[in-house]
Design an enzyme around this catalytic site. Sequence first.
Site, short mmCIF file in Angstrom:
data_model
loop_
_atom_site.label_atom_id
_atom_site.label_comp_id
_atom_site.label_asym_id
_atom_site.label_seq_id
_atom_site.Cartn_x
_atom_site.Cartn_y
_atom_site.Cartn_z
N LYS A 72 0.84 -1.20 0.00
CA LYS A 72 0.00 0.00 0.00
C LYS A 72 0.88 1.25 0.00
O LYS A 72 2.09 1.19 0.23
CB LYS A 72 -0.93 0.01 1.21
CG LYS A 72 -0.23 0.21 2.55
CD LYS A 72 -1.23 0.29 3.68
CE LYS A 72 -0.53 0.54 5.02
NZ LYS A 72 -1.47 0.70 6.14
N ARG B 286 -10.72 2.85 14.71
CA ARG B 286 -10.33 3.37 13.41
C ARG B 286 -11.25 2.78 12.36
O ARG B 286 -12.20 3.41 11.93
CB ARG B 286 -8.84 3.04 13.15
CG ARG B 286 -8.24 3.81 12.01
CD ARG B 286 -6.75 3.56 11.85
NE ARG B 286 -6.41 2.19 11.51
CZ ARG B 286 -5.21 1.80 11.10
NH1 ARG B 286 -4.23 2.69 11.00
NH2 ARG B 286 -4.97 0.54 10.80
N TYR C 278 18.75 30.06 2.65
CA TYR C 278 17.74 30.96 3.19
C TYR C 278 18.05 31.36 4.63
O TYR C 278 18.43 30.53 5.46
CB TYR C 278 16.36 30.28 3.16
CG TYR C 278 15.70 30.33 1.80
CD1 TYR C 278 15.35 31.55 1.21
CD2 TYR C 278 15.41 29.16 1.11
CE1 TYR C 278 14.75 31.59 -0.04
CE2 TYR C 278 14.80 29.19 -0.14
CZ TYR C 278 14.47 30.42 -0.70
OH TYR C 278 13.87 30.47 -1.94
N MET D 241 13.10 24.18 -1.27
CA MET D 241 12.06 23.39 -1.93
C MET D 241 12.62 22.38 -2.91
O MET D 241 12.22 21.21 -2.91
CB MET D 241 11.08 24.32 -2.64
CG MET D 241 9.90 23.58 -3.27
SD MET D 241 8.71 24.69 -4.05
CE MET D 241 8.00 25.52 -2.63
#
Length: 398
Positions: free
Chosen positions: A34, A141, A289, A342
């Site tokens: 999964k 759940r 940064y 990023m």
Amino acid sequence: MKSWVEVSERRLAGNYGLLREAAGRKTAVLAVVKANAYGHGAAVCAPVLARAGAEWLGVTDVAEGAAVREALTGAGISRERQPGVLVMSGLLREDAGDVIRYGLTPVVWLREQMEWLVEAAVQSGGGPVAVHVEIDTGMARQGVAPEAELEGLLAWVTGQTALRVDGVMTHFASSEVAGSSQTALQRRRFEEAMGAVAAAGLRPAWVHAGNSSTVDNQGSEGNLAWLRGLAGGVGARSMVRAGIALYGYCLPIEGEGLSAVRQELQPVMTWKTRVIGVREVQAGERVGYNGIFVVERAMRLALLPVGYADGLRRELSASNARPGGWAMVRGQRAAIVGRVSMNLTIVDVSGIAGIALGDEVVVLGDGVTAEDHARLAGTIAYEIVCGVQAAYRCGIAG
């Protein structure tokens, strides 16, 4: 391609073999693929695991199950030889037709889910659709509540000819905790639920519970022996669902537990990128940064085209006061300097000779593991590997 993932077929199959051996000859190991095989690529990993002997594969949803079926067929594995595909996280009405079409086995716990499947099975004109019923023994759940809902659901199921209960399952919340009182309570609740299943006249082929840590944690509680006994009592086979351990990681056992496989597992993923820039910087210059890293001596820096958009966690950033993460360049550690941004990250290659544009860099793999990243990011290895978004994408390595 700015970055890519290589998956070791040898290690993946080897990890599965370790888990099968630890689980014991009489307990099957469902291989969980999964969440795109925990970031490793389900289309790549599913055929490897099928060839390694997995009788079942576990997927998130029906769409992922359909993609896994297609990947198995594309790998030359005929439908008759393919593992069962268990849809582990529920379904909606519009999914029911594809359950039938792709021969998937959904986990169900609501009458509505079963009604949708019965309707689709009748429309298809085929045989009864197989399901695995989940019992909620203490996670709140997914799963049917044994005290409030199970009896009524079982009474309804026994009247259906288009539906077949192929399995009954639960999920442990604290498998990695040796001697867990929560696991003990969940076991008692599941035993009671299985009694109700038997009393309703249902005879599932499979009874399963647990995860990677259930296989690894072989302490005094003996969860696997208990599961085998419970399944045998209703004429079923026992099964445990292994996920993260397939890919080389497992949570440490808490308390006085005995680990069966954790130390032998090998990480399967290698995430690579290439150097796209090299520059010399002098003392006093600031890097990245907010300038959180100030150069204290002349350095050579390499620029890597990966960042937090690709899954390299921002918490691996480094200042002068706080060391961060690292990558492996020519087999040596190259420390991250400044902030991970990023799509770009800077590493120190001052002590590594001959760095050139295009050199391969290991972002995650031998020498820098998901557990290393997780420790620095304050999370778990699951989140690290699932978060890798290396541009696309996965291929088989040796």
